[in-house]
Design a protein around this motif. Structure first.
Motif, PDB file in Angstrom:
ATOM      1  N   MET A   1      14.876  16.008 -34.230  1.00  0.00           N
ATOM      2  CA  MET A   1      15.264  17.193 -33.513  1.00  0.00           C
ATOM      3  C   MET A   1      14.911  18.450 -34.309  1.00  0.00           C
ATOM      4  O   MET A   1      14.461  19.428 -33.750  1.00  0.00           O
ATOM      5  N   HIS A   2      15.122  18.383 -35.589  1.00  0.00           N
ATOM      6  CA  HIS A   2      14.845  19.530 -36.457  1.00  0.00           C
ATOM      7  C   HIS A   2      13.399  20.001 -36.298  1.00  0.00           C
ATOM      8  O   HIS A   2      13.141  21.203 -36.222  1.00  0.00           O
ATOM      9  N   HIS A   3      12.453  19.074 -36.208  1.00  0.00           N
ATOM     10  CA  HIS A   3      11.042  19.463 -36.083  1.00  0.00           C
ATOM     11  C   HIS A   3      10.741  20.068 -34.713  1.00  0.00           C
ATOM     12  O   HIS A   3       9.807  20.841 -34.582  1.00  0.00           O
ATOM     13  N   ALA A   4      11.545  19.737 -33.718  1.00  0.00           N
ATOM     14  CA  ALA A   4      11.347  20.301 -32.378  1.00  0.00           C
ATOM     15  C   ALA A   4      11.818  21.759 -32.310  1.00  0.00           C
ATOM     16  O   ALA A   4      11.421  22.498 -31.417  1.00  0.00           O
ATOM     17  N   LEU A   5      12.655  22.161 -33.237  1.00  0.00           N
ATOM     18  CA  LEU A   5      13.176  23.527 -33.256  1.00  0.00           C
ATOM     19  C   LEU A   5      12.361  24.364 -34.237  1.00  0.00           C
ATOM     20  O   LEU A   5      12.603  24.351 -35.437  1.00  0.00           O
ATOM     21  N   SER A   8      13.273  26.048 -37.849  1.00  0.00           N
ATOM     22  CA  SER A   8      14.565  25.561 -38.336  1.00  0.00           C
ATOM     23  C   SER A   8      14.440  24.981 -39.742  1.00  0.00           C
ATOM     24  O   SER A   8      13.341  24.747 -40.240  1.00  0.00           O
TER      25      SER A   8
END
Length: 77
Positions: A1-5, A8
């Motif tokens: 998820m972090h890489h999708a934001l 971030s």
């Protein structure tokens, strides 16, 4: 998820338990990174990896909900 934001940062506690590591140990590496962000809105330059503080206890990730006190002054921040 972090890489999708985009933009971030990840604060990871290696050897930590669960995903809610903030506030377990107020002196921890994770708390320093989060507190810095909450204080000035600036993200770390790169992802942060911390070691577990060793202060974790079984069930340490359980939520503790403070009991409200009756005050007329309202909330203090």
């Amino acid at each position: 998820m972090h890489h999708a934001l985009k933009g971030s940062r990840m604060v990871y506690v290696k050897g930590g338990e669960g995903h809610g590591v903030y506030s377990e140990d107020p002196r921890s590496c994770a708390n320093r990174a989060v507190n810095a962000y909450l204080s000035n809105g600036k993200l770390p330059a790169q992802d942060v990896t911390c070691k577990a503080s060793g202060r974790q206890t079984p069930g340490g990730n359980q939520r503790i909900v403070p009991t409200p006190q009756n005050t007329s002054a309202g909330p203090r921040f």
